[in-house]
Write a protein that holds these residues in place. Structure first.
Motif, PDB file in Angstrom:
ATOM      1  N   UNK A   9       0.653  -1.311   0.066  1.00  0.00           N
ATOM      2  CA  UNK A   9       0.167  -0.116   0.117  1.00  0.00           C
ATOM      3  C   UNK A   9       0.718   1.142   0.080  1.00  0.00           C
ATOM      4  N   UNK A  10       1.760   1.386   0.785  1.00  0.00           N
ATOM      5  CA  UNK A  10       2.988   2.325   0.732  1.00  0.00           C
ATOM      6  C   UNK A  10       3.432   2.800  -0.621  1.00  0.00           C
ATOM      7  N   UNK A  11       3.898   1.579  -1.159  1.00  0.00           N
ATOM      8  CA  UNK A  11       4.626   1.860  -2.338  1.00  0.00           C
ATOM      9  C   UNK A  11       3.717   2.250  -3.558  1.00  0.00           C
ATOM     10  N   UNK A  12       2.581   1.394  -3.679  1.00  0.00           N
ATOM     11  CA  UNK A  12       1.570   2.077  -4.564  1.00  0.00           C
ATOM     12  C   UNK A  12       1.138   3.334  -4.409  1.00  0.00           C
ATOM     13  N   UNK A  13       1.055   3.802  -3.246  1.00  0.00           N
ATOM     14  CA  UNK A  13       0.507   5.041  -2.876  1.00  0.00           C
ATOM     15  C   UNK A  13       1.658   6.110  -3.405  1.00  0.00           C
ATOM     16  N   UNK A  14       2.903   5.783  -3.088  1.00  0.00           N
ATOM     17  CA  UNK A  14       4.317   6.593  -3.766  1.00  0.00           C
ATOM     18  C   UNK A  14       4.017   6.358  -5.261  1.00  0.00           C
ATOM     19  N   UNK A  15       3.864   5.609  -5.764  1.00  0.00           N
ATOM     20  CA  UNK A  15       3.796   5.513  -7.206  1.00  0.00           C
ATOM     21  C   UNK A  15       2.756   6.461  -7.796  1.00  0.00           C
ATOM     22  N   UNK A  16       1.447   6.320  -6.905  1.00  0.00           N
ATOM     23  CA  UNK A  16       0.295   7.308  -7.504  1.00  0.00           C
ATOM     24  C   UNK A  16       0.737   8.768  -7.273  1.00  0.00           C
ATOM     25  N   UNK A  17       1.225   8.965  -6.166  1.00  0.00           N
ATOM     26  CA  UNK A  17       1.487  10.522  -5.923  1.00  0.00           C
ATOM     27  C   UNK A  17       2.673  11.100  -6.963  1.00  0.00           C
ATOM     28  N   UNK A  22       3.657  14.559 -11.424  1.00  0.00           N
ATOM     29  CA  UNK A  22       4.102  14.750 -12.979  1.00  0.00           C
ATOM     30  C   UNK A  22       2.907  15.254 -13.806  1.00  0.00           C
ATOM     31  N   UNK A  23       1.612  14.767 -13.597  1.00  0.00           N
ATOM     32  CA  UNK A  23       0.529  15.421 -14.388  1.00  0.00           C
ATOM     33  C   UNK A  23       0.063  16.641 -13.902  1.00  0.00           C
ATOM     34  N   UNK A  53      -2.288   7.765 -16.659  1.00  0.00           N
ATOM     35  CA  UNK A  53      -2.339   6.423 -16.336  1.00  0.00           C
ATOM     36  C   UNK A  53      -1.337   5.450 -16.907  1.00  0.00           C
ATOM     37  N   UNK A  54      -0.461   5.880 -17.786  1.00  0.00           N
ATOM     38  CA  UNK A  54       0.508   5.022 -18.565  1.00  0.00           C
ATOM     39  C   UNK A  54       1.747   5.339 -17.488  1.00  0.00           C
ATOM     40  N   UNK A  55       1.875   6.347 -17.035  1.00  0.00           N
ATOM     41  CA  UNK A  55       3.227   6.532 -16.136  1.00  0.00           C
ATOM     42  C   UNK A  55       3.034   5.596 -15.085  1.00  0.00           C
ATOM     43  N   UNK A  56       1.650   5.532 -14.466  1.00  0.00           N
ATOM     44  CA  UNK A  56       1.346   4.887 -13.412  1.00  0.00           C
ATOM     45  C   UNK A  56       1.409   3.441 -13.348  1.00  0.00           C
ATOM     46  N   UNK A  57       0.929   2.922 -14.548  1.00  0.00           N
ATOM     47  CA  UNK A  57       1.128   1.534 -14.929  1.00  0.00           C
ATOM     48  C   UNK A  57       2.542   1.089 -15.121  1.00  0.00           C
ATOM     49  N   UNK A  58       3.265   2.018 -15.780  1.00  0.00           N
ATOM     50  CA  UNK A  58       4.764   1.594 -16.080  1.00  0.00           C
ATOM     51  C   UNK A  58       5.540   1.480 -14.657  1.00  0.00           C
ATOM     52  N   UNK A  59       5.288   2.345 -13.633  1.00  0.00           N
ATOM     53  CA  UNK A  59       6.145   2.260 -12.581  1.00  0.00           C
ATOM     54  C   UNK A  59       5.696   1.332 -11.682  1.00  0.00           C
TER      55      UNK A  59
END
Length: 287
Positions: A9-17, A22-23, A53-59
């Motif tokens: 959850x912490x990792x996915x939250x960091x990727x989302x933020x 960037x957006x 969405x692409x950036x989020x999926x990539x990371x």
């Protein structure tokens, strides 16, 4: 919540933020330097959303891939362990059967019988563990079976504890199609409750099938009407003095919901009746 879930959850939250930052930066940069009409701005925002969405999926892809890989390994390890548990259980069973044939002394036969019963309980635990694992990963195979057969198996299980309970059955013998072990477990719980909450002086249970409705009636203790809906909750016990953990009817309800079997409880003058509508698992016999 275990550490693995917290880390994910912490990792996915960091990727989302990170993706959102960037957006937001791109949105601020372009809107402050370029003039957009309303139509152009809408297209631009949709484009930024797509990029986000692409950036989020990539990371996040490597993170998700690692999580699934870890779960697959755990699933494989559990499956292998469960399989290995069957070997000593089967070995004990086979040797106990051989000992029974060779022993003559009553004391020794009693001891061997105790080992046999303990091994049977261990086998049941193994089968339940295997079933729960398959259920967890959605690998339950549906089977055809006859209602009367499965009820007989369940009644035989409780031969020692039903004592002088009068049990009346009125079952045609329809063919059912669903999760065999799940149905047996659900019926076991209902029958166990019927014995546990029966009339102490004149215990009586009636199991019957009317059209598509399977009902289990027990004389004696009635469920308080205010608790009719609560009895399906996990760990709920109407009387805390009774043994058990309050899981029985919750397990039944979970099974019934999965296979679209409606369940209801009737509080009668002389006892309680639980009705299961089996219409969604009834199978027409092949000609």
């Amino acid at each position: 919540m275990n550490s693995k879930k917290i880390d994910f959850l912490i990792s996915i939250s960091i990727v989302f933020i990170f993706s959102l930052s960037i957006i937001l930066y791109l949105n601020y940069y372009f809107t402050s330097t370029i003039y957009f009409t309303n139509e152009q701005y809408l297209v631009f925002e949709l484009f930024l959303l797509f990029i986000g969405v692409l950036i989020f999926l990539f990371f996040s892809s490597s993170l998700i891939k690692y999580t699934f890989k870890s779960d697959e390994k755990l699933e494989k390890d559990i499956k292998n362990t469960i399989h290995e548990l069957n070997i000593p259980v089967s070995t004990i069973k086979m040797n106990v059967q051989l000992l029974k044939k060779s022993l003559k002394e009553e004391k020794n036969l009693v001891r061997v019988e105790r080992i046999s019963k303990a091994n049977e309980n261990l086998l049941k635990l193994y089968e339940n563990l295997e079933y729960e694992f398959k259920k967890e990963i959605d690998k339950i195979e549906l089977e055809e079976f006859y209602l009367e057969d499965i009820i007989k198996i369940s009644l035989d299980k409780f031969e020692d504890i039903k004592k002088d309970t009068i049990i009346e059955t009125n079952i045609q013998n329809p063919l059912l199609y669903c999760d065999y072990n799940g149905f047996l477990m659900a019926f076991d719980n209902l029958f166990s409750n019927a014995i546990k909450y029966n009339d102490k002086e004149n215990p009586y249970i009636k199991i019957e099938l009317n059209d598509t409705i399977l009902s289990i009636f027990n004389k004696g203790e009635k469920i308080d009407t205010k608790n009719i809906m609560l009895v399906f909750d996990r760990y709920f016990q109407e009387d805390s003095q009774n043994s058990g953990f309050g899981l029985g009817l919750a397990i039944v309800k979970e099974f019934c919901d999965k296979y679209k079997i409606s369940i209801n409880i009737e509080t009668l003058k002389d006892g309680t009746k639980i009705n299961l509508n089996l219409k969604n698992i009834l199978r027409k016999e092949k000609l």
